[in-house]
Design a protein around this motif. Structure first.
Motif, short mmCIF file in Angstrom:
data_model
loop_
_atom_site.label_atom_id
_atom_site.label_comp_id
_atom_site.label_asym_id
_atom_site.label_seq_id
_atom_site.Cartn_x
_atom_site.Cartn_y
_atom_site.Cartn_z
N SER A 135 -3.55 -22.47 65.39
CA SER A 135 -3.36 -22.83 63.97
C SER A 135 -3.63 -21.64 63.05
O SER A 135 -3.18 -21.64 61.91
CB SER A 135 -4.28 -23.99 63.61
OG SER A 135 -5.65 -23.61 63.69
N PHE A 136 -4.36 -20.63 63.54
CA PHE A 136 -4.60 -19.44 62.72
C PHE A 136 -3.40 -18.50 62.67
O PHE A 136 -3.36 -17.62 61.79
CB PHE A 136 -5.80 -18.65 63.28
CG PHE A 136 -7.11 -19.37 63.18
CD1 PHE A 136 -7.26 -20.50 62.39
CD2 PHE A 136 -8.22 -18.92 63.90
CE1 PHE A 136 -8.46 -21.17 62.31
CE2 PHE A 136 -9.43 -19.58 63.83
CZ PHE A 136 -9.56 -20.71 63.04
N LEU A 137 -2.46 -18.64 63.58
CA LEU A 137 -1.36 -17.67 63.67
C LEU A 137 -0.54 -17.57 62.39
O LEU A 137 -0.16 -16.47 61.98
CB LEU A 137 -0.46 -18.01 64.87
CG LEU A 137 -1.10 -17.83 66.25
CD1 LEU A 137 -0.11 -18.20 67.34
CD2 LEU A 137 -1.60 -16.41 66.45
N PRO A 138 -0.21 -18.68 61.70
CA PRO A 138 0.54 -18.52 60.44
C PRO A 138 -0.27 -17.84 59.33
O PRO A 138 0.31 -17.24 58.43
CB PRO A 138 0.91 -19.96 60.05
CG PRO A 138 0.77 -20.75 61.31
CD PRO A 138 -0.32 -20.10 62.06
N GLU A 139 -1.60 -17.93 59.37
CA GLU A 139 -2.44 -17.33 58.34
C GLU A 139 -2.72 -15.88 58.74
O GLU A 139 -3.79 -15.54 59.24
CB GLU A 139 -3.75 -18.11 58.18
CG GLU A 139 -3.61 -19.63 58.30
CD GLU A 139 -2.78 -20.22 57.18
OE1 GLU A 139 -2.52 -19.51 56.20
OE2 GLU A 139 -2.38 -21.39 57.29
N LYS A 140 -1.75 -15.01 58.52
CA LYS A 140 -1.81 -13.65 59.07
C LYS A 140 -2.94 -12.83 58.46
O LYS A 140 -3.63 -12.08 59.17
CB LYS A 140 -0.47 -12.95 58.89
CG LYS A 140 0.68 -13.64 59.62
CD LYS A 140 1.95 -12.83 59.56
CE LYS A 140 3.09 -13.57 60.26
NZ LYS A 140 2.79 -13.79 61.69
N ARG A 141 -3.15 -12.94 57.16
CA ARG A 141 -4.23 -12.17 56.54
C ARG A 141 -5.59 -12.61 57.08
O ARG A 141 -6.43 -11.78 57.44
CB ARG A 141 -4.17 -12.34 55.02
CG ARG A 141 -5.37 -11.80 54.27
CD ARG A 141 -5.48 -10.29 54.39
NE ARG A 141 -6.75 -9.82 53.84
CZ ARG A 141 -6.97 -9.62 52.55
NH1 ARG A 141 -6.01 -9.83 51.67
NH2 ARG A 141 -8.14 -9.19 52.14
N PHE A 142 -5.80 -13.90 57.15
CA PHE A 142 -7.06 -14.41 57.69
C PHE A 142 -7.21 -14.04 59.17
O PHE A 142 -8.30 -13.67 59.61
CB PHE A 142 -7.12 -15.93 57.51
CG PHE A 142 -8.30 -16.56 58.19
CD1 PHE A 142 -9.55 -16.56 57.58
CD2 PHE A 142 -8.18 -17.15 59.44
CE1 PHE A 142 -10.64 -17.13 58.20
CE2 PHE A 142 -9.27 -17.73 60.06
CZ PHE A 142 -10.50 -17.72 59.44
#
Length: 762
Positions: free
Chosen positions: A358-365
């Motif tokens: 689920s973190f993959l789309p939140e590239k900056r994070f």
């Protein structure tokens, strides 16, 4: 007074009343409270006039004196004051709400007098809460645990907001004591867990409020991703007033610092935050709000540049705390059960991989998280604990992390995992204050981390120290904030004794459990004078020391031996044609000159052509003598059918006789073989005969006394991650050493085929 070993809530005391008559009262009674008014706390003035500073000092001294008086009361009197004096609780609450936090202290220009009285109040408030969280002070002074839980809960001595403020105010340097305090509070009064469950949605509302203020509408309390900007209805970070932007950043910084401090000190609360979807909300908020706020701080024009720097530092601090909070939740809710080997480990591993996905789309994070806590390390732990993890899925996650780095245009630091040591954590914290999300800061932080790991630090007295100089000063300042009466020399000795762990030092000093060597020291001992470091030139070691051009050890150098550029009257061709060095080396090489080039052998002499079948003139340098030995490979235990050889046969190309003569010659050869079963040209012996001999030899060995049969080989060993036995390691090494036998066997098979075809003379 009541008898010993009776809890305070059951004790009865006898006191004389206003009329002079004695009366018996419970130990906890409102009439036993002392009449004393505790004034609320006011923060130090910012750039205040001398009159404001003097007013603050006088006000603060009142609070410090009242709290010192309270701490000096006996056990029963102390709890009567806590339970029945409302002004005391208002004073303590005001300090928790208004006291400057860690980042605020760096921006306040406090005078020495103001800083000293602030430290005194800070210590007194902490000790007061520590005593209020303790239901048993000694064997004689204690409260029944159930009654203690009701007292602190019903009288609002502690609540969830107070506990959060305690963690963020006193967590640095006191995490162990705070953990014991909070754990005792939740243990004696489980109702606080219910209050925590009701508080988490309020904490999540903080993110929705910030998104709304920035013009990022959220779809509701359960929304996972913010909607697009709606610039017409809501102001954005670029269009709002500077005062509102500053308040928003301060609000975010205070919220993230408080949440992280609470979860770090009391990990049992991670399950409550996890159950409310905190791990899903935080990354999406980070991805939506952080870039806009950072852009507004960088791009907008500030009249006061110090305000811009302070906002950027607080924004960087907030980003770091959000990343660390995510790691805390993942560690305590997913990784820790796997490492402890609990049941349903596969479920926890699946949940961890799902969060990473689920973190993959939140590239900056994702990039900021991977920079601080490499995801590859967590996946490696999973693969060691659970070898059945799908490799395709883990490879997909790692590739997604790499693509996030490429998409953000940032470069991964060279030294990964360098932030695990204490020295590197200090360097990383210093770099974070400069800019958490800047690529330049990332690279410089990686360089500092690498340097901190490569070379040991040195303290003020030149001794090797595992922490850097600024971090050592931070540790000393942290301890002196709570214990200002102690000298820096004594504190340095304590830090060195306890491995530079400030929490352990504070805990042992407060509980009087210092090592015997420290008990003998003067507690007011000042810091030792800094010694001069030795001269580097005197301690260096170089291959050019004491040569004719060593300017560090010689005052004069023969400058005629130093040439700059081409010499006068000398061309490059003349320098190349000068072969004097060759003539100088000729005598040395003459010593290695061959004395006798040839040996003349007379006919008939030993070794001559007349007696030796292998004459020197017939030597063929291209001849391959590898297979001339008859016993090559004879001891190999193999069953290759090609080892059963037939006599040498002349190739048909070389045959000159008629067909009848050839058949007759073949019959003669077959007859010779049948008459002489042991052929002297036999390349290898019969494998069946060799196996019979080996079996007989093993049988004879087994009859001897003390014979131990050969151990069976075990190269498979245990599953990965559980370690291997010594026998397995020896078997694997033996297999690696002897695995070339197959290639040798193939080589012999090739030699046999060449021999059968007449390519090798018999």
């Amino acid at each position: 007074m009541a008898c010993a070993r009776v809890p305070l809530d059951e004790q009865q005391v006898t006191e004389s009343g206003s009329s002079g008559k004695e009366r018996t009262l419970p130990a906890l009674h409102p009439d036993r409270k002392e009449e004393r008014c505790f004034v609320p706390y006011k923060p130090p003035p910012e750039d205040g006039s001398p009159a404001e500073v003097e007013e603050f000092l006088e006000h603060a001294r009142f609070i410090a004196e009242d709290l010192e008086w309270l701490l000096a009361l006996p056990h029963d009197k102390f709890w009567c004051q806590v339970v029945f004096d409302e002004s005391l609780l208002r004073c303590l609450d005001s300090y928790l709400q208004l006291a400057p936090r860690g980042l605020d202290l760096g921006t306040l220009p406090l005078s020495p007098a103001v800083a000293d009285v602030q430290r005194t109040i800070h210590k007194a408030v902490f000790l007061t809460f520590l005593r209020m969280a303790t239901h048993k002070e000694s064997k004689e002074h204690f409260i029944t645990p159930a009654v203690f839980g009701e007292i602190i809960y019903n009288n609002f001595v502690f609540d969830i907001p107070k506990i959060l403020d305690l963690c963020v105010l006193f967590g640095k340097g006191n995490s162990q004591l705070l953990h014991k305090m909070i754990e005792n509070i939740f243990t004696q009064q489980p109702a606080y867990y219910s209050d925590l469950e009701e508080t988490v949605p309020t904490v999540l509302q903080v993110f929705d409020t910030i998104l709304k203020k920035c013009g990022l509408q959220c779809e509701g309390a359960t929304a996972m991703e913010p909607m697009k900007l709606n610039e017409q209805k809501q102001p954005t970070a670029m269009s709002m007033k500077l005062e509102e932007l500053a308040d928003l950043v301060l609000y975010l910084c205070d919220s993230t610092s408080t949440i992280h401090a609470f979860l770090d000190i009391f990990p049992a609360a991670c399950s409550s935050f996890h159950s409310h979807g905190f791990l899903s909300r935080l990354p999406s908020f980070y991805e939506a709000a952080v870039p806009d706020l950072e852009k507004a701080i960088r791009k907008r024009s500030f009249d006061d540049k110090s305000l811009q720097e302070d906002l950027w530092k607080r924004m960087s601090h907030s980003c770091r705390k959000m990343v660390e909070t995510t790691h805390l939740l993942l560690h305590h809710t997913c990784l820790q059960p796997i490492l402890e080997g609990r049941e349903n480990m596969q479920t926890f591993a699946e949940e961890l991989l799902q969060y990473f996905t689920s973190f993959l789309p939140e590239k900056r994070f994702l990039v900021d998280y991977d920079d601080e806590f490499p995801i590859s390390d967590d996946i490696s732990l999973l693969q060691q604990a659970l070898p059945v993890i799908d490799e395709t899925r883990t490879l997909y996650l790692l590739q997604g992390v790499e693509s996030a780095w490429d998409a953000t245009g940032r470069r991964r630091p060279q030294t990964e995992g360098a932030s695990s040591s204490p020295a590197n954590q200090g360097a990383a914290a210093a770099a974070c204050s400069d800019g958490f999300g800047s690529p330049e800061v990332k690279e410089s932080r990686g360089e500092r981390l690498e340097g901190a790991e490569a070379a040991p630090q040195k303290g003020d007295n030149g001794a090797v120290c595992p922490v850097s100089g600024p971090e050592l000063e931070s540790l000393l300042s942290c301890i002196r904030d709570l214990l200002p009466d102690l000298g820096e020399g004594f504190l340095l000795a304590c830090l060195q004794e306890y491995g530079y762990n400030s929490e352990l030092v504070i805990n042992n000093i407060l509980e009087d459990r210092l090592a015997p060597s420290l008990e003998k020291l003067d507690r007011t001992m000042p810091r030792p004078v800094k010694e001069d470091l030795p001269d580097v030139l005197n301690t260096r070691s170089n291959v050019f020391d004491d040569d004719e051009f060593d300017v560090f050890r010689k005052n004069q150098v023969d400058m005629s031996r130093v040439w700059k550029g081409r010499r006068k009257g000398e061309s490059a061709r003349e320098m190349l044609d000068d072969k004097q060095h060759i003539a100088e080396q000729r005598a040395r090489y003459l010593m290695y000159e061959t004395v006798v080039d040839e040996v003349a052998v007379e006919p008939g002499a030993s070794g001559g052509a007349g007696t030796d079948p292998y004459d020197l003139d017939d030597y063929d340098d291209e001849y391959d003598d590898t297979y001339d030995m008859n016993q090559v490979g004879a001891n190999d235990l193999d069953g290759d059918s090609l080892l059963s050889r037939r006599p040498f046969t002349v190739p048909q190309v070389l045959r000159k006789g008629t067909k009848a003569e050839e058949e007759e010659q073949e019959d003669d050869e077959d007859e010779d073989v049948s008459q002489n079963p042991v052929n002297r040209d036999q390349f290898v012996q019969d494998p069946a005969l060799l196996r019979e001999r080996a079996e007989a030899k093993r049988a004879a060995m087994q009859q001897k006394k003390g014979f131990r049969p050969e151990r069976s080989s075990n190269v498979v060993g245990r599953p990965k991650g559980q370690g291997q036995t010594t026998e397995t390691l020896l078997d694997r090494r033996k297999k690696e050493t002897n695995k070339s036998r197959v290639s040798n066997h193939n080589r012999r098979s090739m030699a046999d085929r060449k021999r059968n075809k007449g390519m090798i003379p018999s």
